[in-house]
Design a protein around this motif. Structure first.
Motif, PDB file in Angstrom:
ATOM      1  N   MET A   1       0.812  -1.022   0.079  1.00 26.43           N
ATOM      2  CA  MET A   1      -0.001  -0.031  -0.077  1.00 26.43           C
ATOM      3  C   MET A   1       0.861   1.035   0.037  1.00 26.43           C
ATOM      4  O   MET A   1       1.685   1.234   0.669  1.00 26.43           O
ATOM      5  CB  MET A   1      -1.024   0.050   1.330  1.00 26.43           C
ATOM      6  N   LYS A   2       0.650   2.275  -1.014  1.00 25.79           N
ATOM      7  CA  LYS A   2       1.300   3.501  -1.043  1.00 25.79           C
ATOM      8  C   LYS A   2       0.487   4.369  -0.058  1.00 25.79           C
ATOM      9  O   LYS A   2      -0.741   4.753  -0.674  1.00 25.79           O
ATOM     10  CB  LYS A   2       1.398   3.744  -2.435  1.00 25.79           C
ATOM     11  N   ILE A   3       0.892   5.215   0.739  1.00 23.74           N
ATOM     12  CA  ILE A   3      -0.045   6.464   1.201  1.00 23.74           C
ATOM     13  C   ILE A   3       0.877   7.781   0.810  1.00 23.74           C
ATOM     14  O   ILE A   3       2.121   7.914   1.107  1.00 23.74           O
ATOM     15  CB  ILE A   3       0.095   6.445   2.630  1.00 23.74           C
ATOM     16  N   ALA A   4       0.205   8.718   0.256  1.00 21.28           N
ATOM     17  CA  ALA A   4       0.529  10.050  -0.068  1.00 21.28           C
ATOM     18  C   ALA A   4      -0.006  10.871   0.930  1.00 21.28           C
ATOM     19  O   ALA A   4      -1.055  11.325   1.312  1.00 21.28           O
ATOM     20  CB  ALA A   4       0.198  10.347  -1.552  1.00 21.28           C
ATOM     21  N   LEU A   5       1.054  11.841   1.675  1.00 23.68           N
ATOM     22  CA  LEU A   5       0.765  12.562   2.492  1.00 23.68           C
ATOM     23  C   LEU A   5       1.052  14.144   1.630  1.00 23.68           C
ATOM     24  O   LEU A   5       2.234  14.499   1.152  1.00 23.68           O
ATOM     25  CB  LEU A   5       1.878  12.697   3.625  1.00 23.68           C
ATOM     26  N   CYS A   6      -0.046  14.781   1.357  1.00 22.36           N
ATOM     27  CA  CYS A   6       0.376  15.970   0.729  1.00 22.36           C
ATOM     28  C   CYS A   6       0.443  17.415   1.423  1.00 22.36           C
ATOM     29  O   CYS A   6      -0.258  17.791   2.309  1.00 22.36           O
ATOM     30  CB  CYS A   6      -1.222  16.257  -0.007  1.00 22.36           C
ATOM     31  N   HIS A   7       1.702  17.701   1.431  1.00 22.01           N
ATOM     32  CA  HIS A   7       2.255  18.975   1.911  1.00 22.01           C
ATOM     33  C   HIS A   7       1.927  20.081   1.060  1.00 22.01           C
ATOM     34  O   HIS A   7       2.759  20.474   0.279  1.00 22.01           O
ATOM     35  CB  HIS A   7       3.598  18.711   2.566  1.00 22.01           C
ATOM     36  N   LEU A   8       0.797  20.816   1.367  1.00 27.26           N
ATOM     37  CA  LEU A   8       0.588  21.930   0.513  1.00 27.26           C
ATOM     38  C   LEU A   8       0.211  23.034   1.216  1.00 27.26           C
ATOM     39  O   LEU A   8      -0.367  22.943   2.432  1.00 27.26           O
ATOM     40  CB  LEU A   8      -0.885  21.489  -0.189  1.00 27.26           C
ATOM     41  N   GLU A   9       0.441  24.316   0.704  1.00 28.61           N
ATOM     42  CA  GLU A   9       0.098  25.579   1.283  1.00 28.61           C
ATOM     43  C   GLU A   9      -1.248  25.989   1.110  1.00 28.61           C
ATOM     44  O   GLU A   9      -1.516  26.529  -0.070  1.00 28.61           O
ATOM     45  CB  GLU A   9       0.971  26.652   0.899  1.00 28.61           C
ATOM     46  N   LEU A  10      -2.056  25.679   1.886  1.00 27.78           N
ATOM     47  CA  LEU A  10      -3.518  25.863   1.575  1.00 27.78           C
ATOM     48  C   LEU A  10      -4.317  26.756   2.874  1.00 27.78           C
ATOM     49  O   LEU A  10      -5.368  27.049   2.884  1.00 27.78           O
ATOM     50  CB  LEU A  10      -4.370  24.522   1.588  1.00 27.78           C
ATOM     51  N   SER A  11      -3.309  27.064   3.850  1.00 26.13           N
ATOM     52  CA  SER A  11      -3.842  27.707   4.779  1.00 26.13           C
ATOM     53  C   SER A  11      -4.632  28.919   4.945  1.00 26.13           C
ATOM     54  O   SER A  11      -5.600  29.414   5.813  1.00 26.13           O
ATOM     55  CB  SER A  11      -2.803  27.882   5.980  1.00 26.13           C
ATOM     56  N   CYS A  12      -4.338  29.914   3.905  1.00 28.98           N
ATOM     57  CA  CYS A  12      -5.035  31.179   3.841  1.00 28.98           C
ATOM     58  C   CYS A  12      -6.093  31.162   2.598  1.00 28.98           C
ATOM     59  O   CYS A  12      -6.883  32.074   2.665  1.00 28.98           O
ATOM     60  CB  CYS A  12      -4.365  32.273   3.479  1.00 28.98           C
ATOM     61  N   GLY A  13      -6.505  29.936   2.036  1.00 31.55           N
ATOM     62  CA  GLY A  13      -7.590  30.101   1.008  1.00 31.55           C
ATOM     63  C   GLY A  13      -7.251  30.980  -0.050  1.00 31.55           C
ATOM     64  O   GLY A  13      -6.027  31.097  -0.332  1.00 31.55           O
ATOM     65  N   PRO A  14      -8.192  31.479  -0.930  1.00 25.78           N
ATOM     66  CA  PRO A  14      -9.680  30.902  -0.544  1.00 25.78           C
ATOM     67  C   PRO A  14      -9.843  29.468  -1.170  1.00 25.78           C
ATOM     68  O   PRO A  14      -9.132  29.011  -1.594  1.00 25.78           O
ATOM     69  CB  PRO A  14     -10.295  32.182  -1.387  1.00 25.78           C
ATOM     70  N   GLN A  15     -11.194  29.236  -0.589  1.00 25.29           N
ATOM     71  CA  GLN A  15     -11.601  27.803  -0.923  1.00 25.29           C
ATOM     72  C   GLN A  15     -11.347  27.418  -2.577  1.00 25.29           C
ATOM     73  O   GLN A  15     -10.940  26.278  -2.908  1.00 25.29           O
ATOM     74  CB  GLN A  15     -12.991  27.624  -0.458  1.00 25.29           C
ATOM     75  N   GLU A  16     -11.692  28.317  -3.329  1.00 23.73           N
ATOM     76  CA  GLU A  16     -11.574  27.887  -4.996  1.00 23.73           C
ATOM     77  C   GLU A  16     -10.428  27.574  -5.397  1.00 23.73           C
ATOM     78  O   GLU A  16     -10.084  26.616  -6.039  1.00 23.73           O
ATOM     79  CB  GLU A  16     -12.319  29.363  -5.678  1.00 23.73           C
ATOM     80  N   ARG A  17      -9.353  28.466  -4.754  1.00 19.15           N
ATOM     81  CA  ARG A  17      -7.796  28.216  -5.049  1.00 19.15           C
ATOM     82  C   ARG A  17      -7.433  26.722  -4.588  1.00 19.15           C
ATOM     83  O   ARG A  17      -6.735  25.879  -5.174  1.00 19.15           O
ATOM     84  CB  ARG A  17      -6.934  29.083  -4.533  1.00 19.15           C
ATOM     85  N   ASN A  18      -8.023  26.660  -3.368  1.00 22.02           N
ATOM     86  CA  ASN A  18      -7.420  25.450  -2.487  1.00 22.02           C
ATOM     87  C   ASN A  18      -8.156  24.172  -3.183  1.00 22.02           C
ATOM     88  O   ASN A  18      -7.287  23.128  -3.516  1.00 22.02           O
ATOM     89  CB  ASN A  18      -7.957  25.363  -0.832  1.00 22.02           C
ATOM     90  N   LEU A  19      -9.299  24.156  -3.632  1.00 25.51           N
ATOM     91  CA  LEU A  19     -10.032  23.185  -4.325  1.00 25.51           C
ATOM     92  C   LEU A  19      -8.959  22.693  -5.730  1.00 25.51           C
ATOM     93  O   LEU A  19      -8.828  21.395  -6.022  1.00 25.51           O
ATOM     94  CB  LEU A  19     -11.380  23.344  -4.731  1.00 25.51           C
TER      95      LEU A  19
END
Length: 107
Positions: free
Chosen positions: A1-19
């Motif tokens: 099994m492979k698990i991917a941990l996504c380390h992404l800069e999402l903390s400030c949004g906005p939601q549309e960008r984050n999606l």
């Protein structure tokens, strides 16, 4: 099994960008053979969404905006652990939750 941990800069949004960022990351992880994909805490709305707008109310989950991510689960047969805000009408509060979509796209 492979698990991917996504380390992404999402903390400030906005939601549309984050999606958009989340869709790209989930697709990339799946194409690299991940079976499970884990996103950061509050990845959809951004960690500080409530501090930016104290009157923010998160849509009932799973919201229609999450449909592309759900479809990626089906397309690649992956399980997605999605950090997402959730609103509880009974107590009129937003909560930090983790939605889990299975390989069939079901929550």
């Amino acid at each position: 099994m492979k698990i991917a941990l996504c380390h992404l800069e999402l903390s400030c949004g906005p939601q549309e960008r984050n999606l958009c960022v989340l869709e790209q990351a989930v697709r990339l992880a799946a194409e690299q053979g991940a079976d499970w994909v884990l996103t950061p805490e509050a990845a959809v709305q951004g960690y500080y969404f409530y501090y930016v707008n104290k009157n923010a109310v998160v849509a009932p989950q799973p919201s229609p905006e999450l449909e592309p991510l759900r479809k990626l689960c089906c397309e690649y047969g992956i399980t997605l652990f999605l950090g997402c805000g959730e609103y509880d009408a009974a107590c009129d509060k937003n909560f930090n939750s983790c939605l889990v979509f299975g390989p069939d796209g079901e929550l």
